[in-house]
Design a protein around this motif. Structure first.
Motif, PDB file in Angstrom:
ATOM      1  N   LEU A 143     -33.942  11.403   1.619  1.00 19.15           N
ATOM      2  CA  LEU A 143     -32.848  11.978   1.484  1.00 19.15           C
ATOM      3  C   LEU A 143     -31.832  11.141   0.929  1.00 19.15           C
ATOM      4  O   LEU A 143     -30.700  11.679   0.047  1.00 19.15           O
ATOM      5  N   GLY A 144     -31.734   9.916   1.323  1.00 23.30           N
ATOM      6  CA  GLY A 144     -30.989   9.088   0.626  1.00 23.30           C
ATOM      7  C   GLY A 144     -31.138   8.685  -1.020  1.00 23.30           C
ATOM      8  O   GLY A 144     -30.177   8.420  -1.706  1.00 23.30           O
ATOM      9  N   ASN A 145     -32.255   8.286  -1.290  1.00 23.45           N
ATOM     10  CA  ASN A 145     -32.498   8.029  -2.541  1.00 23.45           C
ATOM     11  C   ASN A 145     -32.300   9.253  -3.549  1.00 23.45           C
ATOM     12  O   ASN A 145     -31.982   9.144  -4.640  1.00 23.45           O
ATOM     13  N   LEU A 146     -32.852  10.353  -3.296  1.00 20.00           N
ATOM     14  CA  LEU A 146     -32.820  11.654  -3.909  1.00 20.00           C
ATOM     15  C   LEU A 146     -31.337  12.581  -3.914  1.00 20.00           C
ATOM     16  O   LEU A 146     -31.022  12.938  -4.976  1.00 20.00           O
ATOM     17  N   LEU A 147     -31.010  12.739  -2.709  1.00 21.86           N
ATOM     18  CA  LEU A 147     -29.744  13.375  -2.440  1.00 21.86           C
ATOM     19  C   LEU A 147     -28.492  12.748  -1.877  1.00 21.86           C
ATOM     20  O   LEU A 147     -27.564  13.387  -1.825  1.00 21.86           O
ATOM     21  N   HIS A 148     -28.515  11.395  -1.797  1.00 21.58           N
ATOM     22  CA  HIS A 148     -27.626  10.593  -1.460  1.00 21.58           C
ATOM     23  C   HIS A 148     -26.844  11.223  -0.067  1.00 21.58           C
ATOM     24  O   HIS A 148     -25.824  10.906   0.194  1.00 21.58           O
ATOM     25  N   GLU A 149     -27.749  11.468   0.864  1.00 24.88           N
ATOM     26  CA  GLU A 149     -27.504  12.055   2.253  1.00 24.88           C
ATOM     27  C   GLU A 149     -27.705  10.772   3.079  1.00 24.88           C
ATOM     28  O   GLU A 149     -28.441   9.756   3.130  1.00 24.88           O
ATOM     29  N   LYS A 150     -26.807  10.780   4.035  1.00 27.98           N
ATOM     30  CA  LYS A 150     -26.883   9.668   5.121  1.00 27.98           C
ATOM     31  C   LYS A 150     -27.391  10.341   6.472  1.00 27.98           C
ATOM     32  O   LYS A 150     -27.737  11.615   6.495  1.00 27.98           O
ATOM     33  N   ASN A 189     -24.537   5.387  10.671  1.00 34.31           N
ATOM     34  CA  ASN A 189     -24.872   6.679   9.884  1.00 34.31           C
ATOM     35  C   ASN A 189     -24.666   6.056   8.419  1.00 34.31           C
ATOM     36  O   ASN A 189     -23.604   5.455   7.922  1.00 34.31           O
ATOM     37  N   THR A 190     -25.786   6.077   7.781  1.00 37.63           N
ATOM     38  CA  THR A 190     -25.979   5.327   6.430  1.00 37.63           C
ATOM     39  C   THR A 190     -27.106   5.835   5.639  1.00 37.63           C
ATOM     40  O   THR A 190     -27.793   6.821   6.108  1.00 37.63           O
ATOM     41  N   THR A 191     -27.270   5.384   4.728  1.00 36.23           N
ATOM     42  CA  THR A 191     -28.479   5.876   3.856  1.00 36.23           C
ATOM     43  C   THR A 191     -29.583   4.459   3.978  1.00 36.23           C
ATOM     44  O   THR A 191     -29.209   3.442   3.895  1.00 36.23           O
ATOM     45  N   ILE A 192     -30.857   4.914   3.872  1.00 32.31           N
ATOM     46  CA  ILE A 192     -31.934   4.155   3.966  1.00 32.31           C
ATOM     47  C   ILE A 192     -32.532   3.799   2.570  1.00 32.31           C
ATOM     48  O   ILE A 192     -32.557   4.596   1.699  1.00 32.31           O
ATOM     49  N   TRP A 193     -32.422   2.399   2.238  1.00 31.43           N
ATOM     50  CA  TRP A 193     -32.564   2.137   0.756  1.00 31.43           C
ATOM     51  C   TRP A 193     -34.034   1.685   0.641  1.00 31.43           C
ATOM     52  O   TRP A 193     -34.733   2.166  -0.573  1.00 31.43           O
ATOM     53  N   SER A 194     -34.607   1.233   1.553  1.00 30.61           N
ATOM     54  CA  SER A 194     -36.167   0.874   1.622  1.00 30.61           C
ATOM     55  C   SER A 194     -36.753   0.667   2.769  1.00 30.61           C
ATOM     56  O   SER A 194     -36.020   0.345   3.711  1.00 30.61           O
ATOM     57  N   ILE A 195     -37.989   0.897   3.018  1.00 32.69           N
ATOM     58  CA  ILE A 195     -38.832   0.599   4.237  1.00 32.69           C
ATOM     59  C   ILE A 195     -40.130  -0.527   3.798  1.00 32.69           C
ATOM     60  O   ILE A 195     -40.630  -0.006   3.010  1.00 32.69           O
ATOM     61  N   ALA A 196     -39.855  -1.241   4.748  1.00 34.66           N
ATOM     62  CA  ALA A 196     -41.213  -2.193   4.492  1.00 34.66           C
ATOM     63  C   ALA A 196     -41.852  -2.355   5.837  1.00 34.66           C
ATOM     64  O   ALA A 196     -41.339  -1.441   6.916  1.00 34.66           O
ATOM     65  N   PRO A 197     -42.935  -2.641   6.166  1.00 30.76           N
ATOM     66  CA  PRO A 197     -43.759  -2.774   7.396  1.00 30.76           C
ATOM     67  C   PRO A 197     -42.799  -2.872   8.590  1.00 30.76           C
ATOM     68  O   PRO A 197     -42.888  -2.254   9.874  1.00 30.76           O
ATOM     69  N   ASP A 198     -42.293  -3.910   8.538  1.00 31.33           N
ATOM     70  CA  ASP A 198     -41.423  -4.555   9.769  1.00 31.33           C
ATOM     71  C   ASP A 198     -39.873  -4.074   9.869  1.00 31.33           C
ATOM     72  O   ASP A 198     -39.219  -4.466  10.845  1.00 31.33           O
ATOM     73  N   PHE A 199     -39.302  -3.804   8.772  1.00 26.84           N
ATOM     74  CA  PHE A 199     -37.749  -3.478   8.576  1.00 26.84           C
ATOM     75  C   PHE A 199     -37.567  -2.419   7.739  1.00 26.84           C
ATOM     76  O   PHE A 199     -38.226  -2.300   6.854  1.00 26.84           O
ATOM     77  N   SER A 208     -42.258   8.830  10.192  1.00 28.72           N
ATOM     78  CA  SER A 208     -42.046   9.825   9.557  1.00 28.72           C
ATOM     79  C   SER A 208     -40.581  10.267   9.283  1.00 28.72           C
ATOM     80  O   SER A 208     -40.130  10.508   7.996  1.00 28.72           O
ATOM     81  N   HIS A 209     -39.691  10.240  10.280  1.00 29.27           N
ATOM     82  CA  HIS A 209     -38.248  10.424  10.134  1.00 29.27           C
ATOM     83  C   HIS A 209     -37.765   9.330   9.297  1.00 29.27           C
ATOM     84  O   HIS A 209     -36.760   9.649   8.525  1.00 29.27           O
ATOM     85  N   LEU A 210     -38.307   8.089   9.266  1.00 32.99           N
ATOM     86  CA  LEU A 210     -37.685   6.911   8.370  1.00 32.99           C
ATOM     87  C   LEU A 210     -37.911   7.421   6.711  1.00 32.99           C
ATOM     88  O   LEU A 210     -36.990   7.263   6.141  1.00 32.99           O
ATOM     89  N   TYR A 211     -39.134   7.791   6.494  1.00 34.02           N
ATOM     90  CA  TYR A 211     -39.603   8.409   5.283  1.00 34.02           C
ATOM     91  C   TYR A 211     -38.768   9.629   4.791  1.00 34.02           C
ATOM     92  O   TYR A 211     -38.442   9.362   3.677  1.00 34.02           O
ATOM     93  N   ARG A 212     -38.376  10.267   5.817  1.00 35.20           N
ATOM     94  CA  ARG A 212     -37.594  11.416   5.117  1.00 35.20           C
ATOM     95  C   ARG A 212     -36.416  11.041   5.037  1.00 35.20           C
ATOM     96  O   ARG A 212     -35.685  11.500   4.014  1.00 35.20           O
ATOM     97  N   GLY A 213     -35.768  10.137   5.766  1.00 38.31           N
ATOM     98  CA  GLY A 213     -34.318   9.500   5.511  1.00 38.31           C
ATOM     99  C   GLY A 213     -34.195   8.844   4.247  1.00 38.31           C
ATOM    100  O   GLY A 213     -33.381   8.798   3.605  1.00 38.31           O
TER     101      GLY A 213
END
Length: 93
Positions: free
Chosen positions: A42-49, A65-75, A34-39
């Motif tokens: 935040l990164g894609n829409l608001l450019h928040e780290k 401290n960084t932005t998350i660009w994508s989420i896959a099942p394993d990484f 849940s926190h990964l998807y929130r991150g």
């Protein structure tokens, strides 16, 4: 308790990771996702780290401290195609 060491995302590819899950409870694993998807939002829409705390194969704890660009099942993927295995992530804030 392990000391949390700050790391630049460019240095993450130099680390090795285990295949083991670092979290014990299913509730914590669900919260992490849940926190990964929130991150991701935040990164894609608001450019928040976000702060990502993770464990390497040698059981050292790192924080980036960084932005998350994508989420896959394993990484997850950070800017510059830097990947962190989901099962190594302890916390996302």
């Amino acid at each position: 308790m392990n000391v949390i060491e700050n790391i630049e995302k460019e240095n993450i590819p130099n680390l090795k990771f285990n295949r083991k899950e670092v979290l014990e409870r299913q509730e914590d694993i669900d919260t992490r996702m849940s926190h990964l998807y929130r991150g991701l939002l935040l990164g894609n829409l608001l450019h928040e780290k976000v702060k990502i705390v993770f464990e390497s194969a040698d059981q050292k704890i790192y924080q980036v401290n960084t932005t998350i660009w994508s989420i896959a099942p394993d990484f997850i993927t950070l800017k510059g195609s830097v990947a962190i295995p989901v099962n190594s992530i302890l916390e996302v804030d």
